[in-house]
Write a protein that holds these residues in place. Sequence first.
Motif, PDB file in Angstrom:
ATOM      1  N   ARG A  34       0.836  -1.209   0.000  1.00  0.00           N
ATOM      2  CA  ARG A  34       0.000   0.000   0.000  1.00  0.00           C
ATOM      3  C   ARG A  34       0.865   1.251   0.000  1.00  0.00           C
ATOM      4  O   ARG A  34       0.597   2.211  -0.730  1.00  0.00           O
ATOM      5  CB  ARG A  34      -0.925  -0.012   1.229  1.00  0.00           C
ATOM      6  CG  ARG A  34      -2.057  -1.015   1.152  1.00  0.00           C
ATOM      7  CD  ARG A  34      -2.708  -1.235   2.501  1.00  0.00           C
ATOM      8  NE  ARG A  34      -3.892  -2.083   2.392  1.00  0.00           N
ATOM      9  CZ  ARG A  34      -4.390  -2.791   3.392  1.00  0.00           C
ATOM     10  NH1 ARG A  34      -3.801  -2.759   4.591  1.00  0.00           N
ATOM     11  NH2 ARG A  34      -5.470  -3.538   3.213  1.00  0.00           N
ATOM     12  N   ARG A  35       1.910   1.261   0.821  1.00  0.00           N
ATOM     13  CA  ARG A  35       2.792   2.439   0.871  1.00  0.00           C
ATOM     14  C   ARG A  35       3.443   2.673  -0.480  1.00  0.00           C
ATOM     15  O   ARG A  35       3.564   3.816  -0.933  1.00  0.00           O
ATOM     16  CB  ARG A  35       3.863   2.255   1.956  1.00  0.00           C
ATOM     17  CG  ARG A  35       3.353   2.409   3.376  1.00  0.00           C
ATOM     18  CD  ARG A  35       4.506   2.561   4.364  1.00  0.00           C
ATOM     19  NE  ARG A  35       5.351   1.373   4.390  1.00  0.00           N
ATOM     20  CZ  ARG A  35       5.165   0.329   5.195  1.00  0.00           C
ATOM     21  NH1 ARG A  35       4.144   0.336   6.055  1.00  0.00           N
ATOM     22  NH2 ARG A  35       5.975  -0.700   5.174  1.00  0.00           N
ATOM     23  N   GLN A  38       0.728   4.073  -2.955  1.00  0.00           N
ATOM     24  CA  GLN A  38       0.253   5.409  -2.602  1.00  0.00           C
ATOM     25  C   GLN A  38       1.337   6.462  -2.739  1.00  0.00           C
ATOM     26  O   GLN A  38       1.054   7.607  -3.115  1.00  0.00           O
ATOM     27  CB  GLN A  38      -0.333   5.377  -1.186  1.00  0.00           C
ATOM     28  CG  GLN A  38      -1.625   4.571  -1.123  1.00  0.00           C
ATOM     29  CD  GLN A  38      -2.076   4.262   0.284  1.00  0.00           C
ATOM     30  OE1 GLN A  38      -1.742   4.975   1.234  1.00  0.00           O
ATOM     31  NE2 GLN A  38      -2.832   3.189   0.438  1.00  0.00           N
ATOM     32  N   ASN A  67      -5.338  12.835  -4.546  1.00  0.00           N
ATOM     33  CA  ASN A  67      -4.316  11.792  -4.563  1.00  0.00           C
ATOM     34  C   ASN A  67      -3.033  12.232  -3.874  1.00  0.00           C
ATOM     35  O   ASN A  67      -2.348  11.428  -3.236  1.00  0.00           O
ATOM     36  CB  ASN A  67      -3.993  11.395  -6.010  1.00  0.00           C
ATOM     37  CG  ASN A  67      -5.066  10.553  -6.651  1.00  0.00           C
ATOM     38  OD1 ASN A  67      -5.934   9.984  -5.983  1.00  0.00           O
ATOM     39  ND2 ASN A  67      -5.008  10.453  -7.974  1.00  0.00           N
ATOM     40  N   LEU A  70      -3.640  11.969   0.018  1.00  0.00           N
ATOM     41  CA  LEU A  70      -4.325  10.776   0.509  1.00  0.00           C
ATOM     42  C   LEU A  70      -3.923  10.401   1.922  1.00  0.00           C
ATOM     43  O   LEU A  70      -4.768  10.044   2.749  1.00  0.00           O
ATOM     44  CB  LEU A  70      -4.049   9.603  -0.454  1.00  0.00           C
ATOM     45  CG  LEU A  70      -4.601   8.233  -0.068  1.00  0.00           C
ATOM     46  CD1 LEU A  70      -6.106   8.296   0.150  1.00  0.00           C
ATOM     47  CD2 LEU A  70      -4.248   7.210  -1.130  1.00  0.00           C
ATOM     48  N   ALA A  71      -2.645  10.504   2.232  1.00  0.00           N
ATOM     49  CA  ALA A  71      -2.170  10.067   3.551  1.00  0.00           C
ATOM     50  C   ALA A  71      -2.782  10.869   4.691  1.00  0.00           C
ATOM     51  O   ALA A  71      -2.948  10.354   5.800  1.00  0.00           O
ATOM     52  CB  ALA A  71      -0.646  10.151   3.612  1.00  0.00           C
ATOM     53  N   ALA A 113      -5.678   1.198  -4.948  1.00  0.00           N
ATOM     54  CA  ALA A 113      -4.824   1.961  -4.030  1.00  0.00           C
ATOM     55  C   ALA A 113      -4.509   1.210  -2.741  1.00  0.00           C
ATOM     56  O   ALA A 113      -3.456   1.424  -2.141  1.00  0.00           O
ATOM     57  CB  ALA A 113      -5.477   3.298  -3.694  1.00  0.00           C
ATOM     58  N   PHE A 114      -5.414   0.321  -2.305  1.00  0.00           N
ATOM     59  CA  PHE A 114      -5.258  -0.329  -1.000  1.00  0.00           C
ATOM     60  C   PHE A 114      -5.158  -1.848  -1.093  1.00  0.00           C
ATOM     61  O   PHE A 114      -4.936  -2.502  -0.083  1.00  0.00           O
ATOM     62  CB  PHE A 114      -6.427   0.046  -0.087  1.00  0.00           C
ATOM     63  CG  PHE A 114      -6.423   1.480   0.351  1.00  0.00           C
ATOM     64  CD1 PHE A 114      -5.731   1.882   1.487  1.00  0.00           C
ATOM     65  CD2 PHE A 114      -7.098   2.442  -0.377  1.00  0.00           C
ATOM     66  CE1 PHE A 114      -5.724   3.211   1.894  1.00  0.00           C
ATOM     67  CE2 PHE A 114      -7.103   3.775   0.024  1.00  0.00           C
ATOM     68  CZ  PHE A 114      -6.409   4.171   1.157  1.00  0.00           C
ATOM     69  N   TYR A 126      -9.447   9.037  -3.034  1.00  0.00           N
ATOM     70  CA  TYR A 126      -8.418   8.857  -4.051  1.00  0.00           C
ATOM     71  C   TYR A 126      -9.097   8.598  -5.387  1.00  0.00           C
ATOM     72  O   TYR A 126     -10.290   8.322  -5.468  1.00  0.00           O
ATOM     73  CB  TYR A 126      -7.506   7.670  -3.702  1.00  0.00           C
ATOM     74  CG  TYR A 126      -8.209   6.341  -3.817  1.00  0.00           C
ATOM     75  CD1 TYR A 126      -8.150   5.591  -4.993  1.00  0.00           C
ATOM     76  CD2 TYR A 126      -8.958   5.829  -2.757  1.00  0.00           C
ATOM     77  CE1 TYR A 126      -8.813   4.379  -5.118  1.00  0.00           C
ATOM     78  CE2 TYR A 126      -9.628   4.618  -2.869  1.00  0.00           C
ATOM     79  CZ  TYR A 126      -9.561   3.902  -4.049  1.00  0.00           C
ATOM     80  OH  TYR A 126     -10.229   2.707  -4.167  1.00  0.00           O
TER      81      TYR A 126
END
Length: 249
Positions: A34-35, A38, A67, A70-71, A113-114, A126
Amino acid sequence: MLILLPPSETKSPRTRGRATDPATLSFPELAGARRTVQAALAEVSGRPDAADLLGVPPSLVEDLRRNTELAGSPATPVGEFYTGVLYDALDLPTLTGPARRRANAWLVVVSAAFGALRMTDRVGAYRLAMDVDLPGVGRLGPWWRPHLDAPLTAAAGTGPVVDCRSSTYATAWRPTGAVARRWVQVVVPGASHWAKHTRGLVARHLCEHGSSARTPRALAEELSSAFEVELTPPVREGQPWQLATTPPA
Protein backbone atom coordinates in the motif's frame (compact mmCIF):
# COMPACT_ATOMS: atom_id res chain seq x y z
CA MET A 1 -17.48 -17.34 2.25
CA LEU A 2 -15.70 -14.53 0.47
CA ILE A 3 -17.65 -12.06 -1.68
CA LEU A 4 -15.37 -9.97 -3.88
CA LEU A 5 -16.56 -6.53 -4.97
CA PRO A 6 -15.04 -3.91 -7.26
CA PRO A 7 -14.66 -0.37 -5.98
CA SER A 8 -16.58 2.46 -7.60
CA GLU A 9 -15.42 5.58 -9.36
CA THR A 10 -18.19 7.43 -7.52
CA LYS A 11 -17.38 7.96 -3.88
CA SER A 12 -18.77 9.87 -0.91
CA PRO A 13 -15.74 10.92 1.16
CA ARG A 14 -15.96 12.77 4.43
CA THR A 15 -14.64 16.31 4.50
CA ARG A 16 -13.47 16.30 8.10
CA GLY A 17 -12.16 13.86 10.65
CA ARG A 18 -9.07 11.79 11.28
CA ALA A 19 -6.90 10.45 8.48
CA THR A 20 -6.50 6.78 7.63
CA ASP A 21 -4.51 4.86 10.23
CA PRO A 22 -2.69 2.19 8.18
CA ALA A 23 -2.25 0.06 11.30
CA THR A 24 -6.01 -0.42 11.64
CA LEU A 25 -6.72 -1.63 8.10
CA SER A 26 -7.62 -5.24 7.39
CA PHE A 27 -4.98 -7.44 5.75
CA PRO A 28 -2.02 -5.78 7.52
CA GLU A 29 0.42 -7.85 5.42
CA LEU A 30 -0.42 -5.46 2.57
CA ALA A 31 1.00 -2.45 4.45
CA GLY A 32 4.24 -2.27 2.45
CA ALA A 33 2.50 -2.71 -0.92
CA ARG A 34 0.00 0.00 0.00
CA ARG A 35 2.79 2.44 0.87
CA THR A 36 4.52 1.73 -2.44
CA VAL A 37 1.40 2.36 -4.54
CA GLN A 38 0.25 5.41 -2.60
CA ALA A 39 3.67 7.07 -2.68
CA ALA A 40 3.88 6.54 -6.45
CA LEU A 41 0.31 7.82 -6.86
CA ALA A 42 1.03 11.00 -4.88
CA GLU A 43 4.19 11.68 -6.92
CA VAL A 44 2.51 11.09 -10.29
CA SER A 45 -0.57 13.12 -9.36
CA GLY A 46 1.56 16.21 -8.89
CA ARG A 47 2.98 16.05 -12.42
CA PRO A 48 1.70 18.18 -15.32
CA ASP A 49 0.82 15.03 -17.29
CA ALA A 50 -0.95 13.34 -14.36
CA ALA A 51 -4.40 13.33 -15.96
CA ASP A 52 -3.09 11.48 -19.02
CA LEU A 53 -1.04 8.99 -17.02
CA LEU A 54 -3.90 8.14 -14.67
CA GLY A 55 -6.71 8.30 -17.23
CA VAL A 56 -8.51 11.05 -15.32
CA PRO A 57 -10.66 13.51 -17.32
CA PRO A 58 -9.47 17.12 -17.10
CA SER A 59 -12.77 18.02 -15.45
CA LEU A 60 -11.74 15.92 -12.42
CA VAL A 61 -8.49 17.66 -11.53
CA GLU A 62 -9.75 17.88 -7.93
CA ASP A 63 -9.34 14.09 -7.74
CA LEU A 64 -5.66 14.48 -8.64
CA ARG A 65 -5.20 16.93 -5.77
CA ARG A 66 -6.80 14.41 -3.42
CA ASN A 67 -4.32 11.79 -4.56
CA THR A 68 -1.45 13.99 -3.39
CA GLU A 69 -3.12 14.35 0.03
CA LEU A 70 -4.32 10.78 0.51
CA ALA A 71 -2.17 10.07 3.55
CA GLY A 72 -3.67 12.96 5.51
CA SER A 73 -7.21 13.26 4.13
CA PRO A 74 -10.27 12.52 6.31
CA ALA A 75 -11.04 8.79 6.35
CA THR A 76 -14.46 7.32 5.57
CA PRO A 77 -15.64 3.77 6.41
CA VAL A 78 -15.55 1.69 3.24
CA GLY A 79 -19.21 0.79 3.77
CA GLU A 80 -20.06 4.47 3.27
CA PHE A 81 -17.26 5.47 0.91
CA TYR A 82 -18.12 3.69 -2.34
CA THR A 83 -21.38 4.61 -4.05
CA GLY A 84 -22.93 3.93 -7.44
CA VAL A 85 -25.11 1.24 -8.99
CA LEU A 86 -23.70 -1.87 -7.28
CA TYR A 87 -23.48 -0.21 -3.88
CA ASP A 88 -26.97 1.26 -4.17
CA ALA A 89 -28.30 -2.26 -4.76
CA LEU A 90 -26.24 -3.65 -1.89
CA ASP A 91 -27.66 -0.85 0.32
CA LEU A 92 -25.28 -1.68 3.15
CA PRO A 93 -26.55 0.98 5.61
CA THR A 94 -29.92 -0.79 5.85
CA LEU A 95 -28.37 -4.13 6.85
CA THR A 96 -28.56 -4.73 10.58
CA GLY A 97 -27.81 -7.45 13.09
CA PRO A 98 -26.55 -10.76 11.65
CA ALA A 99 -26.77 -9.43 8.06
CA ARG A 100 -24.40 -6.58 8.85
CA ARG A 101 -22.01 -8.91 10.66
CA ARG A 102 -21.94 -11.19 7.62
CA ALA A 103 -21.28 -8.20 5.37
CA ASN A 104 -18.37 -7.12 7.55
CA ALA A 105 -16.94 -10.65 7.51
CA TRP A 106 -17.62 -11.69 3.90
CA LEU A 107 -17.44 -8.57 1.70
CA VAL A 108 -14.02 -7.52 0.41
CA VAL A 109 -13.40 -4.65 -2.01
CA VAL A 110 -10.42 -5.14 -4.32
CA SER A 111 -8.84 -1.67 -4.57
CA ALA A 112 -6.11 -0.31 -6.82
CA ALA A 113 -4.82 1.96 -4.03
CA PHE A 114 -5.26 -0.33 -1.00
CA GLY A 115 -5.23 -3.87 -2.41
CA ALA A 116 -8.12 -5.26 -0.40
CA LEU A 117 -10.48 -3.66 2.12
CA ARG A 118 -13.30 -4.75 4.39
CA MET A 119 -16.42 -2.68 5.03
CA THR A 120 -15.23 -1.44 8.42
CA ASP A 121 -11.88 -0.11 7.16
CA ARG A 122 -11.56 3.66 6.93
CA VAL A 123 -9.80 5.25 3.95
CA GLY A 124 -9.18 8.66 2.42
CA ALA A 125 -10.39 9.85 -0.97
CA TYR A 126 -8.42 8.86 -4.05
CA ARG A 127 -8.77 8.28 -7.80
CA LEU A 128 -6.94 5.27 -9.24
CA ALA A 129 -8.10 2.43 -11.49
CA MET A 130 -6.69 -1.10 -11.59
CA ASP A 131 -5.82 -0.90 -15.30
CA VAL A 132 -3.47 2.08 -14.82
CA ASP A 133 0.21 1.61 -15.65
CA LEU A 134 1.48 3.55 -12.64
CA PRO A 135 4.97 5.02 -13.14
CA GLY A 136 7.37 3.47 -10.67
CA VAL A 137 5.06 0.49 -10.04
CA GLY A 138 3.70 -0.88 -13.31
CA ARG A 139 0.28 -2.09 -14.43
CA LEU A 140 -1.59 -2.44 -11.19
CA GLY A 141 -3.63 -5.59 -11.79
CA PRO A 142 -0.62 -7.88 -12.33
CA TRP A 143 1.40 -5.94 -9.74
CA TRP A 144 -1.13 -6.59 -6.96
CA ARG A 145 -1.61 -10.28 -7.78
CA PRO A 146 1.29 -11.76 -5.76
CA HIS A 147 0.56 -9.44 -2.85
CA LEU A 148 -3.12 -10.44 -2.66
CA ASP A 149 -2.72 -14.17 -3.11
CA ALA A 150 -1.96 -15.20 0.48
CA PRO A 151 -4.38 -12.87 2.34
CA LEU A 152 -7.33 -13.51 0.02
CA THR A 153 -6.71 -17.25 -0.08
CA ALA A 154 -6.83 -17.24 3.72
CA ALA A 155 -9.96 -15.04 3.73
CA ALA A 156 -11.74 -17.50 1.42
CA GLY A 157 -11.68 -20.19 4.10
CA THR A 158 -13.57 -23.34 3.09
CA GLY A 159 -16.56 -21.67 1.42
CA PRO A 160 -17.22 -20.35 -2.07
CA VAL A 161 -15.52 -17.29 -3.51
CA VAL A 162 -18.40 -15.26 -4.98
CA ASP A 163 -16.77 -12.98 -7.53
CA CYS A 164 -18.75 -9.82 -8.31
CA ARG A 165 -15.76 -7.90 -9.70
CA SER A 166 -15.51 -6.37 -13.15
CA SER A 167 -12.96 -7.89 -15.52
CA THR A 168 -10.49 -5.06 -14.81
CA TYR A 169 -10.40 -5.80 -11.09
CA ALA A 170 -10.44 -9.56 -11.59
CA THR A 171 -6.86 -9.25 -12.89
CA ALA A 172 -5.62 -8.42 -9.38
CA TRP A 173 -6.29 -11.90 -7.94
CA ARG A 174 -7.24 -15.27 -9.37
CA PRO A 175 -7.87 -18.09 -6.87
CA THR A 176 -5.69 -21.15 -7.29
CA GLY A 177 -5.67 -24.74 -6.09
CA ALA A 178 -8.56 -25.88 -3.91
CA VAL A 179 -9.94 -22.33 -3.66
CA ALA A 180 -10.24 -22.12 -7.46
CA ARG A 181 -12.56 -25.13 -7.40
CA ARG A 182 -14.96 -23.06 -5.27
CA TRP A 183 -14.57 -19.87 -7.34
CA VAL A 184 -17.90 -18.66 -8.74
CA GLN A 185 -18.04 -15.66 -11.08
CA VAL A 186 -21.40 -13.90 -11.13
CA VAL A 187 -22.19 -13.06 -14.76
CA VAL A 188 -25.21 -11.05 -15.82
CA PRO A 189 -26.58 -10.79 -19.35
CA GLY A 190 -27.11 -7.26 -20.62
CA ALA A 191 -25.63 -3.84 -20.08
CA SER A 192 -22.98 -2.94 -17.52
CA HIS A 193 -25.49 -0.99 -15.42
CA TRP A 194 -27.75 -4.04 -15.11
CA ALA A 195 -24.80 -6.30 -14.28
CA LYS A 196 -23.64 -4.03 -11.46
CA HIS A 197 -27.16 -3.80 -10.06
CA THR A 198 -27.66 -7.56 -10.07
CA ARG A 199 -24.30 -8.26 -8.46
CA GLY A 200 -25.19 -5.83 -5.69
CA LEU A 201 -28.47 -7.68 -5.16
CA VAL A 202 -26.66 -11.04 -5.01
CA ALA A 203 -24.22 -9.75 -2.39
CA ARG A 204 -27.07 -8.30 -0.35
CA HIS A 205 -29.13 -11.50 -0.53
CA LEU A 206 -26.25 -13.60 0.76
CA CYS A 207 -25.61 -11.20 3.63
CA GLU A 208 -29.30 -11.03 4.53
CA HIS A 209 -30.09 -14.73 4.33
CA GLY A 210 -26.76 -16.29 5.15
CA SER A 211 -25.28 -19.30 3.43
CA SER A 212 -24.14 -22.76 4.38
CA ALA A 213 -22.89 -23.53 0.85
CA ARG A 214 -19.50 -25.18 0.49
CA THR A 215 -19.66 -25.83 -3.25
CA PRO A 216 -20.67 -23.84 -6.35
CA ARG A 217 -23.68 -26.12 -6.90
CA ALA A 218 -24.90 -25.58 -3.34
CA LEU A 219 -24.48 -21.83 -3.75
CA ALA A 220 -26.49 -21.85 -6.99
CA GLU A 221 -29.24 -23.84 -5.27
CA GLU A 222 -29.44 -21.29 -2.44
CA LEU A 223 -29.59 -18.34 -4.83
CA SER A 224 -32.25 -19.99 -7.00
CA SER A 225 -34.85 -19.07 -4.39
CA ALA A 226 -34.45 -15.39 -5.29
CA PHE A 227 -32.84 -15.32 -8.76
CA GLU A 228 -32.97 -17.15 -12.04
CA VAL A 229 -29.60 -18.90 -12.15
CA GLU A 230 -27.69 -21.14 -14.51
CA LEU A 231 -24.41 -22.66 -13.35
CA THR A 232 -21.73 -23.61 -15.87
CA PRO A 233 -18.62 -25.58 -14.82
CA PRO A 234 -15.14 -24.32 -15.71
CA VAL A 235 -13.84 -25.19 -19.15
CA ARG A 236 -10.34 -25.75 -17.75
CA GLU A 237 -8.77 -26.32 -14.35
CA GLY A 238 -8.19 -23.05 -12.51
CA GLN A 239 -11.01 -21.14 -14.21
CA PRO A 240 -14.12 -20.01 -12.34
CA TRP A 241 -17.57 -21.52 -12.43
CA GLN A 242 -19.94 -19.18 -14.26
CA LEU A 243 -23.18 -18.32 -12.48
CA ALA A 244 -25.49 -16.56 -14.94
CA THR A 245 -27.85 -14.59 -12.73
CA THR A 246 -31.04 -12.67 -13.41
CA PRO A 247 -33.53 -11.33 -10.86
CA PRO A 248 -36.98 -12.85 -11.42
CA ALA A 249 -39.33 -10.75 -13.55
